[in-house]
Design an enzyme around this catalytic site. Structure first.
Site, short mmCIF file in Angstrom:
data_model
loop_
_atom_site.label_atom_id
_atom_site.label_comp_id
_atom_site.label_asym_id
_atom_site.label_seq_id
_atom_site.Cartn_x
_atom_site.Cartn_y
_atom_site.Cartn_z
N ASP A 10 0.85 -1.27 0.09
CA ASP A 10 0.20 -0.07 0.00
C ASP A 10 0.86 1.33 -0.05
O ASP A 10 0.90 1.96 0.94
CB ASP A 10 -0.85 0.13 1.08
CG ASP A 10 -0.21 -0.03 2.50
OD1 ASP A 10 0.86 -0.57 2.65
OD2 ASP A 10 -0.83 0.23 3.61
N HIS A 240 9.54 -0.43 8.31
CA HIS A 240 8.81 -1.55 8.56
C HIS A 240 8.85 -2.70 7.64
O HIS A 240 9.15 -3.62 7.67
CB HIS A 240 7.53 -1.42 8.98
CG HIS A 240 7.06 -0.36 10.15
ND1 HIS A 240 7.43 -0.81 11.28
CD2 HIS A 240 6.73 0.75 10.27
CE1 HIS A 240 7.05 0.14 12.31
NE2 HIS A 240 6.73 1.44 11.28
C1 BDR Z 1 2.87 -0.75 8.87
O1 BDR Z 1 1.70 0.17 8.52
C2 BDR Z 1 1.76 1.01 7.52
O2 BDR Z 1 1.70 2.38 7.88
C3 BDR Z 1 3.30 0.68 6.81
O3 BDR Z 1 3.43 0.96 5.64
C4 BDR Z 1 3.66 -0.55 7.48
O4 BDR Z 1 3.30 -1.27 6.53
C5 BDR Z 1 3.39 -0.58 9.86
O5 BDR Z 1 2.70 -0.66 10.89
CA CA Z 2 2.70 -0.95 3.98
#
Ligand code: BDR
Ligand code: CA
Length: 321
Positions: A10, A240
């Protein structure tokens, strides 16, 4: 042989960091992006995916995924974390590319039929596409090489509620279905992502090493870092989504445990990811009935940071081979 990866994503700032890594890494062949709502709407994440393929001059397929969660009403998107366009307000030119004619879920089904046993699905957004693929073709579980997921939190607090991580919270029913399926799931939760903080000077050095990609990453990281500074007091930002890919390229940086996973789908704990280590006694027989997966619980953060830097800088040791 390279890992054939479909990134379910995303984009998203850390998603873009993961896309950059997948394209740069000599052991990864990025076959496709299946898009999903989450940080932004699926229309926006698909548009970003197409623009990013232009930017990276990379020919991965882009398949547009689900627009909303399986069961519940959609949560608001994370524009305050990723910017109003999902890319930290950095405008990439619109793309003339088009998504393929299959939905994200159908693409996962078809591509794993074409290349049975060869594909690693790395899912770094809400898990709705994966759950829909399971619903439409439960035999997909026998055709994937692995399903590596950035999501959840095992022994740490959540990042969107006291107990929930954002990707799982955005579609807890989908996540629970994905964990209940008997396919080789590896979970990269907040336990292994939050110890890694990339600073502004890291990105400035990357800008010097690789002016094109480093500049994009440094620029989009500014918005993301402002969020982390004001929200969590970190002197940098957390990449992340890259952690799902590093399991393929550097599995040794993680301490891992086998066990079963489930997700709370209602009440104040909605979106909480629950881990039951294999071999530990649980009174409720549902745990014994659940398949065993792998949860990554600790990371060698310094190794990770060095690996990310050298990979994007184009100085990964394997480039010489
Ligand atoms: C996840 O949530 C999204 O904001 C980031 O892209 C990552 O996949 C981290 O909690
Ligand atoms: Ca993500």
């Amino acid at each position: 042989m390279k890992h054939k990866v479909i990134l379910d994503t995303d984009p998203g700032i850390d998603d873009t960091m993961a896309i950059a890594y997948a394209i740069a890494h000599p052991q990864i062949e990025l076959l496709a992006l299946t898009t999903i709502f989450g940080n932004v709407s699926v229309e926006e994440s698909t548009d970003n995916a197409l623009r990013l393929m232009d930017f990276f001059e990379h020919d991965a397929d882009v398949a547009k995924g689900e627009t909303r969660p399986l069961v519940m009403a959609p949560n608001p998107h994370s524009y305050s974390v990723h910017g109003s366009n999902g890319l930290g307000e950095i405008e990439l030119p619109p793309s003339n590319r088009k998504p393929v004619g299959l939905s994200g879920a159908d693409y996962l089904i078809e591509k794993t039929r074409e290349l049975p046993g060869e594909i690693d699905i790395c899912a770094v957004g809400p898990l709705t596409n994966l759950a829909r693929a399971l619903e439409r073709d439960p035999t997909i579980v026998d055709r994937v090489k692995s399903v590596i997921i950035m999501g959840g939190s095992i022994y740490r607090p959540g990042n969107i509620s006291p107990v929930a991580e954002a990707n799982i919270w955005n579609d807890p029913h989908a996540a629970d279905a994905v964990f209940a399926a008997d396919w080789p799931v590896v979970l990269a939760p907040l336990d292994v992502t939050t110890p890694v903080v990339l600073t502004a000077s890291f990105f400035e050095d990357l800008r010097v090493e690789n002016p094109k990609v480093g500049t994009l990453l440094a620029d989009i990281a500014k918005f993301y870092t402002r969020f982390y500074r004001s929200h969590s007091g970190y002197n940098g930002c957390i990449p992340h989504d890259v952690m799902a890919l590093t399991y393929l390229t550097a599995p040794g940086v993680y301490m891992q445990k086998r066990g079963s996973l489930a997700v709370a789908t209602e009440g104040p704990a909605i979106g909480q990811t629950i881990f039951q280590p294999a071999g530990k006694r649980a009174a409720d027989p549902m745990w014994a009935a659940r398949p065993k997966h792998i949860a990554l619980l600790e990371i060698d953060a310094d190794y990770f940071i060095g690996d990310y830097f050298t990979t994007i800088a184009g100085r990964h040791p394997e480039y010489d081979k």
